[in-house]
Design an enzyme around this catalytic site. Structure first.
Site, PDB file in Angstrom:
ATOM      1  N   ASP A  20       0.817  -1.216   0.000  1.00 29.84           N
ATOM      2  CA  ASP A  20       0.000   0.000   0.000  1.00 29.84           C
ATOM      3  C   ASP A  20       0.854   1.271   0.000  1.00 29.84           C
ATOM      4  OD1 ASP A  20      -2.289   1.494   0.069  1.00 29.84           O
ATOM      5  OD2 ASP A  20      -2.596   1.312   2.222  1.00 29.84           O
ATOM      6  N   GLY A  21       0.329   2.312  -0.620  1.00 34.15           N
ATOM      7  CA  GLY A  21       0.982   3.623  -0.557  1.00 34.15           C
ATOM      8  C   GLY A  21       1.562   4.086  -1.879  1.00 34.15           C
ATOM      9  N   ARG A  24       0.084   7.559  -2.920  1.00 37.56           N
ATOM     10  CA  ARG A  24       0.611   8.680  -2.119  1.00 37.56           C
ATOM     11  C   ARG A  24       2.068   8.965  -2.456  1.00 37.56           C
ATOM     12  NH1 ARG A  24      -1.242   6.160   3.269  1.00 37.56           N
ATOM     13  NH2 ARG A  24      -1.834   4.511   1.816  1.00 37.56           N
ATOM     14  N   TRP A  25       2.818   7.911  -2.748  1.00 36.23           N
ATOM     15  CA  TRP A  25       4.237   8.076  -3.128  1.00 36.23           C
ATOM     16  C   TRP A  25       4.333   8.951  -4.376  1.00 36.23           C
ATOM     17  CZ3 TRP A  25       7.398   7.286  -7.267  1.00 36.23           C
ATOM     18  CH2 TRP A  25       8.774   7.205  -7.029  1.00 36.23           C
ATOM     19  N   HIS A  37       2.777   2.976  -8.902  1.00 32.91           N
ATOM     20  CA  HIS A  37       2.638   1.522  -9.088  1.00 32.91           C
ATOM     21  C   HIS A  37       3.887   0.945  -9.760  1.00 32.91           C
ATOM     22  CE1 HIS A  37      -1.350   1.795  -7.596  1.00 32.91           C
ATOM     23  NE2 HIS A  37      -1.832   2.452  -8.633  1.00 32.91           N
ATOM     24  N   THR A  66     -10.568  -7.208  -5.477  1.00 29.28           N
ATOM     25  CA  THR A  66     -11.848  -7.250  -6.203  1.00 29.28           C
ATOM     26  C   THR A  66     -12.488  -5.858  -6.207  1.00 29.28           C
ATOM     27  OG1 THR A  66     -12.746  -8.130  -4.132  1.00 29.28           O
ATOM     28  CG2 THR A  66     -12.459  -9.696  -5.917  1.00 29.28           C
ATOM     29  N   GLU A  67     -12.069  -5.007  -5.289  1.00 32.08           N
ATOM     30  CA  GLU A  67     -12.636  -3.644  -5.194  1.00 32.08           C
ATOM     31  C   GLU A  67     -11.844  -2.634  -6.052  1.00 32.08           C
ATOM     32  OE1 GLU A  67     -12.059  -5.565  -2.271  1.00 32.08           O
ATOM     33  OE2 GLU A  67     -14.175  -6.131  -2.434  1.00 32.08           O
ATOM     34  N   LEU A 132      10.983 -20.657  -2.929  1.00 29.40           N
ATOM     35  CA  LEU A 132       9.957 -19.702  -2.511  1.00 29.40           C
ATOM     36  C   LEU A 132       8.728 -19.758  -3.438  1.00 29.40           C
ATOM     37  CD1 LEU A 132       9.097 -17.030  -0.966  1.00 29.40           C
ATOM     38  CD2 LEU A 132      10.340 -15.794  -2.764  1.00 29.40           C
ATOM     39  N   ARG A 189       1.676  -4.447   6.635  1.00 25.44           N
ATOM     40  CA  ARG A 189       1.046  -3.403   5.816  1.00 25.44           C
ATOM     41  C   ARG A 189       1.839  -2.117   5.984  1.00 25.44           C
ATOM     42  NH1 ARG A 189      -5.192  -2.199   4.433  1.00 25.44           N
ATOM     43  NH2 ARG A 189      -4.794  -0.564   2.937  1.00 25.44           N
ATOM     44  N   LEU A 196      -7.085  -4.758   7.306  1.00 28.83           N
ATOM     45  CA  LEU A 196      -6.803  -5.930   6.480  1.00 28.83           C
ATOM     46  C   LEU A 196      -7.340  -5.798   5.050  1.00 28.83           C
ATOM     47  CD1 LEU A 196      -5.317  -8.542   7.010  1.00 28.83           C
ATOM     48  CD2 LEU A 196      -7.394  -9.523   7.948  1.00 28.83           C
ATOM     49  N   GLU A 208       0.285 -12.547  12.943  1.00 26.30           N
ATOM     50  CA  GLU A 208       0.759 -11.338  13.622  1.00 26.30           C
ATOM     51  C   GLU A 208       0.746 -10.219  12.591  1.00 26.30           C
ATOM     52  OE1 GLU A 208       1.552 -10.939  16.788  1.00 26.30           O
ATOM     53  OE2 GLU A 208       1.170 -13.057  17.245  1.00 26.30           O
TER      54      GLU A 208
HETATM   55  C1  FPP Z   1      -2.152   0.044  -3.237  1.00 21.33           C
HETATM   56  O1  FPP Z   1      -1.642   1.356  -3.171  1.00 21.33           O
HETATM   57  C2  FPP Z   1      -1.556  -0.629  -4.373  1.00 21.33           C
HETATM   58  C3  FPP Z   1      -2.260  -1.190  -5.386  1.00 21.33           C
HETATM   59  C4  FPP Z   1      -3.727  -1.208  -5.463  1.00 21.33           C
HETATM   60  C5  FPP Z   1      -1.552  -1.806  -6.550  1.00 21.33           C
HETATM   61  C6  FPP Z   1      -0.326  -2.607  -6.191  1.00 21.33           C
HETATM   62  C7  FPP Z   1       0.329  -3.001  -7.428  1.00 21.33           C
HETATM   63  C8  FPP Z   1       1.657  -3.039  -7.608  1.00 21.33           C
HETATM   64  C9  FPP Z   1       2.663  -2.782  -6.566  1.00 21.33           C
HETATM   65  C10 FPP Z   1       2.189  -3.425  -8.948  1.00 21.33           C
HETATM   66  C11 FPP Z   1       1.948  -4.876  -9.155  1.00 21.33           C
HETATM   67  C12 FPP Z   1       2.951  -5.439  -9.977  1.00 21.33           C
HETATM   68  C13 FPP Z   1       3.570  -6.598  -9.699  1.00 21.33           C
HETATM   69  C14 FPP Z   1       4.633  -6.993 -10.632  1.00 21.33           C
HETATM   70  C15 FPP Z   1       3.243  -7.458  -8.545  1.00 21.33           C
HETATM   71  P1  FPP Z   1      -2.624   2.573  -3.456  1.00 21.33           P
HETATM   72  O2  FPP Z   1      -2.624   2.828  -4.905  1.00 21.33           O
HETATM   73  O3  FPP Z   1      -3.959   2.288  -2.859  1.00 21.33           O
HETATM   74  O4  FPP Z   1      -1.880   3.724  -2.691  1.00 21.33           O
HETATM   75  P2  FPP Z   1      -2.538   4.936  -1.925  1.00 21.33           P
HETATM   76  O5  FPP Z   1      -3.260   4.360  -0.729  1.00 21.33           O
HETATM   77  O6  FPP Z   1      -1.354   5.756  -1.527  1.00 21.33           O
HETATM   78  O7  FPP Z   1      -3.441   5.629  -2.885  1.00 21.33           O
END
Ligand code: FPP
Length: 241
Positions: A20-21, A24-25, A37, A66-67, A132, A189, A196, A208
């Site tokens: 997550d994040g 915002r990044w 992303h 799914t959301e 893995l 997270r 979650l 945990e």
């Molecule tokens: C949540 O952050 C992140 C996602 C919904 C997408 C995660 C996807 C990737 C990291 C790329 C997947 C690629 C591979 C190769 C596994 P957010 O967009 O909700 O961030 P925010 O809360 O800061 O808006």
């Protein structure tokens, strides 16, 4: 890579990560969300590499829920493209000496045919690998997973292959996407959020949780090492004393 501080016999067997994040990044840098992303996908690759090095058995990452279809099409397409790039890379390197096995968990039926075909191929490539296992949760929702499991069991009932009194926790586990895998010992997270969000809701019954104040694209092996250290300080009782 710094991997000496985490001893293999100390490791959790299965780690789940809610990546997550990313948005915002990107926002902090005045960039469109898709750049977040893209950096998130880079962070993911480094974490997979690290988990492989330290001898972790299972890693599950939440890539798309799914959301998440509610997001703008441009952003959804960007995430799907990143996943496709990752798969293409895996095909290109399929003969490399790696024991990492990639699986996808979630409702694959809603994905494009191209992506579904690639997923099948990548899972075939990984068959027989013993290192893995990386579960990429894609179009995944814990509630949706439970509904599918219940539907599959209901079919068994209808066909007379099981009886209501035979339904137990094990049967339910056997119908989840993670069938045959240990439950996650540790769920991480990043990004400061502490929930979650429909991730592995059945499997997380005794996990945990470690919440970290770092945005996913900035998440490094050191953060994972720190989370494992925190995990080791916890006293897991599984309902006992
Ligand atoms: C949540 O952050 C992140 C996602 C919904 C997408 C995660 C996807 C990737 C990291 C790329 C997947 C690629 C591979 C190769 C596994 P957010 O967009 O909700 O961030 P925010 O809360 O800061 O808006």
């Amino acid at each position: 890579m710094e991997n000496k501080r985490v001893r293999r016999d100390d490791l959790p067997k299965h780690i789940g990560i809610i990546m997550d994040g990313n948005g915002r990044w990107a926002k902090k840098r005045g960039l469109p969300r898709k750049y977040g992303h893209r950096e998130g996908a880079k962070a993911f690759r480094k974490i997979v590499e690290y988990c492989d090095k330290i001898g972790l058995q299972y890693l599950t990452v939440y890539a798309f829920s799914t959301e998440n279809w509610k997001r703008p099409k441009d952003e959804v397409d960007a995430i799907m493209n990143l996943l496709e790039e990752y798969m293409d890379e895996a095909f290109a390197h399929q003969n490399d000496d790696t024991a990492v096995r990639t699986r996808f968990i979630g409702d694959m039926g809603a994905l494009s045919i191209v992506l579904q075909e690639k997923i099948k191929r990548i899972e075939q490539i990984g068959q027989g690998r013993t290192g893995l296992t990386v579960n990429v949760a894609l179009n995944y929702g814990g509630r949706n997973e439970l509904v599918h499991a219940v539907q599959a069991i209901a079919e068994l009932l209808e066909q007379g292959k099981t009886a209501p009194e035979q339904i137990d926790e094990q049967m339910l586990c056997d119908h989840l996407y993670t069938a045959g895998q240990p439950d996650p010992d540790l769920i991480i997270r990043p990004s400061g959020e502490e929930r979650l969000s429909n991730f592995l809701i059945w499997q997380a019954a005794y996990s945990e949780f470690v919440f970290m104040d770092v945005l996913w694209p900035d998440f490094k092996p050191e953060h994972l090492e720190k989370a494992i250290e925190i995990f080791h300080q916890r006293h897991r009782r599984f309902g006992g004393i």
